[in-house]
Structure formats: structure tokens, C-alpha cells
Scaffold this motif. Sequence first.
Motif: not given
Length: 428
Positions: A1-13
Motif C-alpha cells: 500500500m502507498l498512502d500520501d506518497g509513502r509505502i505503508e505496508d508490504a506483507i507476504s505469507g
Amino acid sequence: MLDDGRIEDAISGVDQGAGIRVVVGERTTYANGNVTDVDDVMALAGRAAASVESGTGLHDTTPLVPDDPSRPHLVAIDPRSVPVERKVALLRTANAVARELDPRVSQVTVTYAESVQDVLVANSDGAYRKDTRVRLNFALNVVAKQGDVLESGFEAVRGTRGFEMLDDEIVSEAARVAASRAVLNVGAEPAPAGTYVVVLSSEAGGTLIHESVGHGLEADLNLKGLSVYSGRIGEKVASELITVVDDGRDPGQRGTSAMDDEGTPTHRTVLIEKGVLKTYLSDRKHAEKLGIERSGNARRESFRYLPICRMTNTMIERGDSDPDEILRSVSDGIFVKKMGGGQVDVVSGNFAFEITECYRIKDGKLSKPLRGATLVGQGPKLMSEIDMVGWDLGYSTGTCGKDGQGAPVADAQPTLRIPSVVVGGKLP
């Protein structure tokens, strides 16, 4: 997820497990767990069978025969092979394009998700089938601000395909659409409440058919008498211009798979043909009880859930009318370009839908944009009143909720004209 120009979450599993279903008469027992080897599966089966009295309704099993159904389409690029940097770059591209469109754009949220689901189904009748479902979801939500008014625009690129469905041009266009919708709505007039001639664009997607008809045609609800369509096979339930189809093999669409979650191969099911109800969306149990063929619509969110009757890719088929002529035929009405979410009472057929982009029609042409509108009506009544059906076809995608489970679906429709629909909005 990118919010307000920043990557907020990077999840894998990885989520792995099994479910064992035991059916004896009217009773169903289900056990599931994050099992990883044969001993765990046997223990799980023992738990499921423990509630069955010895010798009650048991029968010999048939030797398993592998028989994988054909895939509706090929996956060209496995998303797992694509570097995460490339996926992040697409998020940043979409964010930049949306923000550059108009200074009123105040917030952009972009998400990317991929899933690869390997499914194996085996049963005591000897079926042993596998399916691999590769799904991508690239979505944008854009907020525009003008004075004290905040409005949003949403657009998504989703499907049961590989990474080949995404590139810079595709995500840039999705960003422009989402941002344009937010900007349009923030400057639009409040929609006037009333009863109007409504033209539903093919771009509106199939929310109408999904909510007003699709859920009501699921076999479990009809067996219980909880649908407005219960016991009506062979009856006229819609305009003669309307044919409704559910197609679990529509190539690349979000609800597509080779088989359902009971191992029944998916196929094209005609639900309503020229206004006449033909069948329901069924799983194994309800097809048998209702005396209809299995439609391949037993679906579940994961191994943790029992399969239930669900839609896949549901659509109103194309008609013969020119979409431009449909618009020109309306002197005063509402043009719905994009639908949002909706809800339906399947017992009565009453529904309500959010409209995320619409316009006033004046003398056969689009006039001022409107915001804050809803469509309200009764499914069979509305379907019976449609008097023009276009030759175009447009899709929408989403995740459908039922009994606490989410299932990926697609819906589609051509341009439609409905002579009289209640539109919720601002009172005069």
C-alpha cells in the motif's frame, strides 16, 4: 500500500491447510486446520468423523481418479517472479499521475495485491482435481477537496491473470480515471431526489445484476424459500430483452476458475433466458435437492470454510440497441456512468445502490454532473421494465460477502434504459 506518497505496508505469507467434510443425511460436519502432512490430515479426518455414529449412512469409497479440468486461460507472467521494486514503481507511477491531474486532489491511496491459490479437492465418489488460481488486484482511491466538500474516486484493475495484465500505461489510465472521478464529483451538484428515466452505462459495471438478481438466484436461498425467485423456474421474471448468465470460465475475469471448491468443473450457466427463469446457482447438495444440474458455483474463501452457493462472473448479455441511440432517446433523465456498492433484501428483492458517477440527461445529451445519488427499487420489477439493451458490455469487479466469507467476483452489463426508477438524493 502507498498512502500520501509513502509505502505503508508490504506483507507476504503462505497459508496452508485442509478441510474435511463429512455428510450423513441432512447433517454436515466440517473440520479444518493448518495441516502439513498426511498424519495431520488423518487426525483431522478422525475429528470430523467422530461425530458420526458407527455404521450410520456410510458407504464404500471409489478409488481416486485424477482428472484436472482444463484451465480457462494461461498465465503468462507469474507475479512471484516479478521483483518487488517493479511493483512499488507501479504504485509510485499511479500516485504521481493522479496528483498531477488537478490541484484539488488531496489524497491518493494505491494498493497492489497478488495471490496464488493452489486447490486440491478429493471426495468419496473418486473425484481428485486440482486448480491453480492466480489473481491480481491494483486499486486506487483518490480524494479531492474543494472548500468544505470532500469527494472520492475509485478505480481498480483486477483479474485472474498474471503480471501481464499490468504495465505503466494501464496503471496510469486507472489513476487518471480515479482522479477525474473525484474531481468531477467535488464540483458536481447534489443529485435531485425523484423518479426518473435512468440510463445505466455499460461502464457502470454489473452491480445492478449482482445485487438485484444474482444473490436471489443462489440455490441455497431458494431451497429455504428466502428468495423472491423461489419456486419460479419456468416463469417470466424479467423483460424479454434480458438474458442473465453466470460464467465461471470467462477468461481472465476475477471470478474465473477451472473448478469450484467441490471439484465440479465451472461452466456457462444461463439463469434467465429472454426473461424466463431457467435455473439457480448451485452446489452439490442444493442441486440434488432442487432437482437441477450442478452449476459449479460451490465457492469458499479458503480451506477454513464450507463451500456455499456463490456467483462467479455474472452478467446481462448484450442486446441489439446502439448505446448512443439509447442516450438520445431520453429527453430528461439520469445517466449512471459508474456504480458503487449496494445491498439487497433477497426475500423481497428490494435493493439500494450507491452511484459514484452520474449526469443529468437533457434532450438526449449529457448535462451537468451530479453527486450523492442512489438507486432504489425492487429487482424483478426493475428487470421487467428494462426496455432497451445495448450491444456493448462492461465489467466491474469486487469481493462479494456472504455468510462471513469473501469471494472474488466480476459482474457485467450492457447499456440499459429503465423508464422509471427512484433516485435518492437531495430533496427539492
